[in-house]
Design a protein around this motif. Structure first.
Motif, PDB file in Angstrom:
ATOM      1  N   GLU A 114      49.442  56.854 -22.371  1.00 27.66           N
ATOM      2  CA  GLU A 114      50.098  57.118 -23.640  1.00 27.66           C
ATOM      3  C   GLU A 114      49.747  58.560 -24.008  1.00 27.66           C
ATOM      4  O   GLU A 114      48.675  59.040 -23.636  1.00 27.66           O
ATOM      5  N   PRO A 115      50.609  59.231 -24.749  1.00 25.37           N
ATOM      6  CA  PRO A 115      50.317  60.632 -25.109  1.00 25.37           C
ATOM      7  C   PRO A 115      49.037  60.765 -25.931  1.00 25.37           C
ATOM      8  O   PRO A 115      48.750  59.938 -26.797  1.00 25.37           O
ATOM      9  N   ASN A 116      48.264  61.791 -25.617  1.00 27.33           N
ATOM     10  CA  ASN A 116      47.102  62.192 -26.403  1.00 27.33           C
ATOM     11  C   ASN A 116      46.007  61.140 -26.536  1.00 27.33           C
ATOM     12  O   ASN A 116      45.340  61.053 -27.565  1.00 27.33           O
ATOM     13  N   THR A 117      45.824  60.341 -25.503  1.00 21.59           N
ATOM     14  CA  THR A 117      44.739  59.359 -25.538  1.00 21.59           C
ATOM     15  C   THR A 117      44.285  59.040 -24.119  1.00 21.59           C
ATOM     16  O   THR A 117      45.019  59.261 -23.163  1.00 21.59           O
ATOM     17  N   GLY A 118      43.079  58.531 -24.003  1.00 19.15           N
ATOM     18  CA  GLY A 118      42.544  58.142 -22.708  1.00 19.15           C
ATOM     19  C   GLY A 118      43.041  56.775 -22.291  1.00 19.15           C
ATOM     20  O   GLY A 118      43.874  56.148 -22.965  1.00 19.15           O
ATOM     21  N   VAL A 119      42.516  56.280 -21.190  1.00 21.68           N
ATOM     22  CA  VAL A 119      43.017  55.031 -20.622  1.00 21.68           C
ATOM     23  C   VAL A 119      42.770  53.830 -21.543  1.00 21.68           C
ATOM     24  O   VAL A 119      43.648  52.982 -21.698  1.00 21.68           O
ATOM     25  N   GLY A 127      42.319  53.898 -24.853  1.00 21.91           N
ATOM     26  CA  GLY A 127      43.184  54.092 -26.017  1.00 21.91           C
ATOM     27  C   GLY A 127      44.628  53.771 -25.692  1.00 21.91           C
ATOM     28  O   GLY A 127      45.359  53.196 -26.505  1.00 21.91           O
ATOM     29  N   SER A 128      45.045  54.130 -24.479  1.00 24.99           N
ATOM     30  CA  SER A 128      46.410  53.799 -24.027  1.00 24.99           C
ATOM     31  C   SER A 128      46.604  52.290 -23.947  1.00 24.99           C
ATOM     32  O   SER A 128      47.634  51.759 -24.370  1.00 24.99           O
ATOM     33  N   TYR A 129      45.594  51.605 -23.411  1.00 26.44           N
ATOM     34  CA  TYR A 129      45.686  50.147 -23.314  1.00 26.44           C
ATOM     35  C   TYR A 129      45.811  49.524 -24.704  1.00 26.44           C
ATOM     36  O   TYR A 129      46.657  48.653 -24.931  1.00 26.44           O
ATOM     37  N   LEU A 130      44.997  49.977 -25.645  1.00 29.01           N
ATOM     38  CA  LEU A 130      45.090  49.460 -27.015  1.00 29.01           C
ATOM     39  C   LEU A 130      46.481  49.694 -27.604  1.00 29.01           C
ATOM     40  O   LEU A 130      47.067  48.789 -28.208  1.00 29.01           O
ATOM     41  N   ALA A 131      46.994  50.901 -27.439  1.00 23.43           N
ATOM     42  CA  ALA A 131      48.324  51.211 -27.974  1.00 23.43           C
ATOM     43  C   ALA A 131      49.386  50.324 -27.339  1.00 23.43           C
ATOM     44  O   ALA A 131      50.291  49.830 -28.016  1.00 23.43           O
ATOM     45  N   LYS A 132      49.281  50.121 -26.050  1.00 20.47           N
ATOM     46  CA  LYS A 132      50.280  49.318 -25.331  1.00 20.47           C
ATOM     47  C   LYS A 132      50.235  47.852 -25.747  1.00 20.47           C
ATOM     48  O   LYS A 132      51.281  47.228 -25.929  1.00 20.47           O
ATOM     49  N   ILE A 133      49.030  47.279 -25.877  1.00 19.40           N
ATOM     50  CA  ILE A 133      48.991  45.859 -26.246  1.00 19.40           C
ATOM     51  C   ILE A 133      49.408  45.652 -27.690  1.00 19.40           C
ATOM     52  O   ILE A 133      49.974  44.610 -28.023  1.00 19.40           O
ATOM     53  N   ARG A 134      49.180  46.633 -28.537  1.00 18.07           N
ATOM     54  CA  ARG A 134      49.660  46.534 -29.921  1.00 18.07           C
ATOM     55  C   ARG A 134      51.186  46.609 -29.970  1.00 18.07           C
ATOM     56  O   ARG A 134      51.834  45.881 -30.710  1.00 18.07           O
ATOM     57  N   ARG A 135      51.736  47.515 -29.199  1.00 20.37           N
ATOM     58  CA  ARG A 135      53.185  47.747 -29.231  1.00 20.37           C
ATOM     59  C   ARG A 135      53.954  46.675 -28.457  1.00 20.37           C
ATOM     60  O   ARG A 135      54.961  46.163 -28.938  1.00 20.37           O
ATOM     61  N   ASP A 136      53.473  46.369 -27.249  1.00 19.02           N
ATOM     62  CA  ASP A 136      54.253  45.522 -26.339  1.00 19.02           C
ATOM     63  C   ASP A 136      53.686  44.119 -26.141  1.00 19.02           C
ATOM     64  O   ASP A 136      54.333  43.288 -25.517  1.00 19.02           O
ATOM     65  N   GLY A 137      52.472  43.894 -26.593  1.00 16.58           N
ATOM     66  CA  GLY A 137      51.831  42.598 -26.390  1.00 16.58           C
ATOM     67  C   GLY A 137      50.983  42.587 -25.129  1.00 16.58           C
ATOM     68  O   GLY A 137      51.166  43.396 -24.220  1.00 16.58           O
ATOM     69  N   MET A 138      50.067  41.647 -25.096  1.00 12.91           N
ATOM     70  CA  MET A 138      49.126  41.575 -23.979  1.00 12.91           C
ATOM     71  C   MET A 138      49.793  41.143 -22.675  1.00 12.91           C
ATOM     72  O   MET A 138      49.461  41.659 -21.616  1.00 12.91           O
ATOM     73  N   SER A 139      50.729  40.239 -22.751  1.00 14.16           N
ATOM     74  CA  SER A 139      51.334  39.733 -21.517  1.00 14.16           C
ATOM     75  C   SER A 139      52.105  40.816 -20.766  1.00 14.16           C
ATOM     76  O   SER A 139      52.120  40.828 -19.534  1.00 14.16           O
ATOM     77  N   LYS A 140      52.705  41.740 -21.483  1.00 17.47           N
ATOM     78  CA  LYS A 140      53.447  42.819 -20.818  1.00 17.47           C
ATOM     79  C   LYS A 140      52.523  43.862 -20.204  1.00 17.47           C
ATOM     80  O   LYS A 140      52.980  44.719 -19.453  1.00 17.47           O
ATOM     81  N   ASN A 141      51.247  43.805 -20.517  1.00 20.06           N
ATOM     82  CA  ASN A 141      50.281  44.762 -19.999  1.00 20.06           C
ATOM     83  C   ASN A 141      49.218  44.091 -19.149  1.00 20.06           C
ATOM     84  O   ASN A 141      48.103  44.603 -18.998  1.00 20.06           O
TER      85      ASN A 141
END
Length: 119
Positions: free
Chosen positions: A11-16, A18-32
């Protein structure tokens, strides 16, 4: 770890993490799930490597390995603490700092030098 630092895991401007947190918030855990699996593998590999470092360090032949082993230990414990707190951070709505825990730059070279000295 390098694979996790490229698309589709970043994800832009974050580490791995932080990217995981952003992704699970946005897309849900199952998609990640793939990203979580890779992060779980990274955590297991880090623990295994830390065990090996702890076994080799007392018998190390090179001073560089001892120095880098301490740096790796600091990295491994900090990264593991962050990974282990992902769900608490997620549930609390928090974020990680933009900067990641830096991997010790000279660790790989120190391991190679130690292997050469041990032959």
């Amino acid at each position: 770890m390098r694979a996790l630092q490229s698309a589709p895991f970043t994800e832009p401007n974050t580490g791995v993490l932080g990217s995981y947190l952003a992704k699970i918030r946005r897309d849900g855990m199952s998609k990640n799930a793939e990203m979580k699996q890779r992060l779980d593998e990274l955590a297991m590999n880090t623990a295994a490597l830390l065990t090996l470092v702890d076994l080799v360090e007392p018998k190390a032949k090179t001073p560089g390995f001892k120095t880098e082993a301490k740096k790796f230990r600091t990295y491994a414990l900090a990264w593991t603490d962050r990974w282990n707190s992902v769900m608490e951070t997620f549930m609390a709505g928090g974020n990680y700092p933009t900067a990641e825990v830096p991997f010790p730059r000279s660790f790989e070279d120190a391991v190679k030098a130690e292997m050469d000295a041990s032959r």
